[in-house]
Write an enzyme that holds these catalytic residues in place. Structure first.
Site, PDB file in Angstrom:
ATOM      1  N   ARG A 146      12.675  -5.715   9.219  1.00  0.00           N
ATOM      2  CA  ARG A 146      12.235  -6.725  10.190  1.00  0.00           C
ATOM      3  C   ARG A 146      13.341  -7.690  10.597  1.00  0.00           C
ATOM      4  NH1 ARG A 146       7.152  -8.131   6.577  1.00  0.00           N
ATOM      5  NH2 ARG A 146       8.507  -6.998   5.137  1.00  0.00           N
ATOM      6  N   SER A 158      14.343  -7.700   3.600  1.00  0.00           N
ATOM      7  CA  SER A 158      14.115  -9.045   4.155  1.00  0.00           C
ATOM      8  C   SER A 158      12.716  -9.553   3.832  1.00  0.00           C
ATOM      9  CB  SER A 158      14.408  -9.098   5.651  1.00  0.00           C
ATOM     10  OG  SER A 158      13.619  -8.204   6.395  1.00  0.00           O
ATOM     11  N   GLY A 159      11.746  -8.680   3.709  1.00  0.00           N
ATOM     12  CA  GLY A 159      10.462  -9.018   3.105  1.00  0.00           C
ATOM     13  C   GLY A 159       9.580 -10.038   3.821  1.00  0.00           C
ATOM     14  N   GLY A 160       9.867 -10.333   5.097  1.00  0.00           N
ATOM     15  CA  GLY A 160       9.052 -11.321   5.809  1.00  0.00           C
ATOM     16  C   GLY A 160       9.777 -12.631   6.058  1.00  0.00           C
ATOM     17  N   GLU A 194      13.849   0.795  -4.799  1.00  0.00           N
ATOM     18  CA  GLU A 194      13.347  -0.456  -4.205  1.00  0.00           C
ATOM     19  C   GLU A 194      12.131  -0.990  -4.942  1.00  0.00           C
ATOM     20  OE1 GLU A 194      12.160  -0.299  -0.063  1.00  0.00           O
ATOM     21  OE2 GLU A 194      11.738  -2.442  -0.014  1.00  0.00           O
ATOM     22  N   LYS A 238      17.648  -1.779  -4.045  1.00  0.00           N
ATOM     23  CA  LYS A 238      17.173  -2.557  -2.889  1.00  0.00           C
ATOM     24  C   LYS A 238      16.168  -3.580  -3.396  1.00  0.00           C
ATOM     25  CE  LYS A 238      14.894  -2.163   1.580  1.00  0.00           C
ATOM     26  NZ  LYS A 238      14.867  -1.448   2.848  1.00  0.00           N
ATOM     27  N   ARG A 298       4.202  -3.052  14.689  1.00  0.00           N
ATOM     28  CA  ARG A 298       5.393  -3.647  15.317  1.00  0.00           C
ATOM     29  C   ARG A 298       5.339  -3.486  16.837  1.00  0.00           C
ATOM     30  NH1 ARG A 298       5.596  -5.136  10.741  1.00  0.00           N
ATOM     31  NH2 ARG A 298       7.046  -4.457   9.115  1.00  0.00           N
TER      32      ARG A 298
HETATM   33  P1  13P Z   1      11.964  -5.458   5.466  1.00  0.00           P
HETATM   34  O1  13P Z   1      13.421  -5.847   5.514  1.00  0.00           O
HETATM   35  O2  13P Z   1      11.257  -5.651   6.774  1.00  0.00           O
HETATM   36  O3  13P Z   1      11.261  -6.041   4.292  1.00  0.00           O
HETATM   37  O4  13P Z   1      11.916  -3.872   5.294  1.00  0.00           O
HETATM   38  C1  13P Z   1      12.729  -3.256   4.428  1.00  0.00           C
HETATM   39  C2  13P Z   1      12.092  -2.026   3.909  1.00  0.00           C
HETATM   40  O5  13P Z   1      12.594  -0.942   4.089  1.00  0.00           O
HETATM   41  C3  13P Z   1      10.864  -2.153   3.117  1.00  0.00           C
HETATM   42  O6  13P Z   1      10.643  -0.977   2.407  1.00  0.00           O
END
Ligand code: 13P
Length: 337
Positions: A291, A261-263, A178, A220, A34
């Site tokens: 992200r 958010s996953g990308g 998650e 999550k 990042r």
């Molecule tokens: P993102 O929202 O960037 O996917 O990250 C969330 C997260 O904590 C992934 O483990």
């Protein structure tokens, strides 16, 4: 304090109908990536400065109820010398901690992954509790291919999430569970829906077997999305598929679903959350974005002291728009405000 009461109070501090969670728990290799995007070296001082900026942002607590931290952040202080978990809580943002140690290949299941970190977990949690952590996060990852996830992958990953979750609850720490079905690939939204449903059924089966209290955890999940290399879908289609899967697989006892958010781009992630909240469900439907909250902040900051205010404004903007989306009140033209 009684463990169940402790868990309940943490849930009450983290779950309401306006706010969401900020994921700022990037591991060393991830934060390096990042920072590299803004030509900044990942030194301890730069990580401390950046994460102080996030938590020192005035008003963040109006939109954010919890922050997931990386281990080192628990011991870091802001410029005024206050420990960062205390800075978070001074804004009524509950500090939590990522406790998994990343993924490796799952033996016997080519293409599937499994997450490391169960060894010594209870002892590590006790240290984190002493440093102010009240919740934890563990992520299992599911790549999609024609043959993945396998039955073994579904079973083994779910088992690990449940083992982690009960270990947390026994120590009075709220587990964020998650299971992330990845966006990578050219699969369509139907395939993501099918896999997400299988994953969630396996996860809740394992949580039941381990005796995890559903009222005292946060899920999550991923949204149901087409793969990155497939055609895009509109927010209405994404929301319908996502809510359909959750209604089938996630018990109403779970208080809150906080999406990763996953990308997705920040704007997509907000628009999709808004559409999901239009449909609604028996759970709170909120965020736990990394992200999608932080990308505009990093772009505004660029590692420079003179850009701190712009970076704070960028963070507040995304946090506020997601708070609106969380209530179904977001409109795309608000991006131009
Ligand atoms: P993102 O929202 O960037 O996917 O990250 C969330 C997260 O904590 C992934 O483990």
């Amino acid at each position: 304090m009684d463990t169940a009461l402790k868990l309940q109070l943490t849930i009450e501090d983290m779950v309401d109908d306006r706010r969401g969670i900020l994921a700022a728990d990037e591991s060393a290799p991830t934060i390096e990536k990042r920072f590299a995007a803004i030509n900044l070296k990942s030194t301890e001082e730069n990580r401390r400065t950046y994460r102080s900026l996030l938590l020192d942002t005035p008003g963040l607590g109006d939109f954010i109820s919890g922050v997931i931290l990386f281990e080192e952040t628990l011991d870091q202080k802001n410029a005024a010398g206050v420990l960062l978990p205390e800075v978070a809580w001074s804004q009524k943002i509950v500090p939590g901690i990522k406790v998994d140690k990343g993924t490796e290949a799952l033996p016997g299941a080519p293409g599937d992954l499994i997450t490391k970190g169960l060894d010594g977990l209870a002892d590590r949690l006790k240290l984190y509790i002493d440093k102010g952590a009240r919740f934890a996060k563990w992520r299992e990852v599911y790549p999609i291919s024609a043959s993945n996830p396998t039955q073994l992958g579904l079973y083994a990953n779910a088992e690990r999430l449940a083992h982690y979750a009960i270990t947390c609850q026994e120590l009075g720490v709220v587990p964020i569970v998650e299971p992330e079905v990845l966006m990578d690939g050219n699969h369509d939204i139907d395939r993501c829906e099918e896999v997400t449903e299988q994953v969630l059924h396996a996860v809740f089966q394992a949580l039941l077997q381990y005796g995890v209290m559903l009222e005292h955890m946060i899920l999550k999940p991923n949204m149901v999305l087409p793969g990155k290399d497939c055609r895009t879908a509109d927010p209405g289609e994404i929301a319908e598929a996502t809510i359909r899967v959750f209604r089938r697989a996630v018990p109403a006892a779970v208080p809150s679903l906080n999406f990763l958010s996953g990308g997705q781009s920040p704007e997509e992630a907000t628009a999709n959350l808004n559409a999901i909240n239009h449909l609604g469900g028996p759970w709170q439907l909120s965020i736990s974005y990394g992200r999608a909250l932080q990308q505009p902040v990093l772009e505004a900051w660029q590692g420079m002291r003179g850009n701190v205010e712009a970076a704070e404004i960028a963070l507040l903007k995304r946090a506020r728009l997601n708070s609106l989306a969380r209530q179904g009140h977001y409109q795309a033209d608000m991006e131009n405000d």
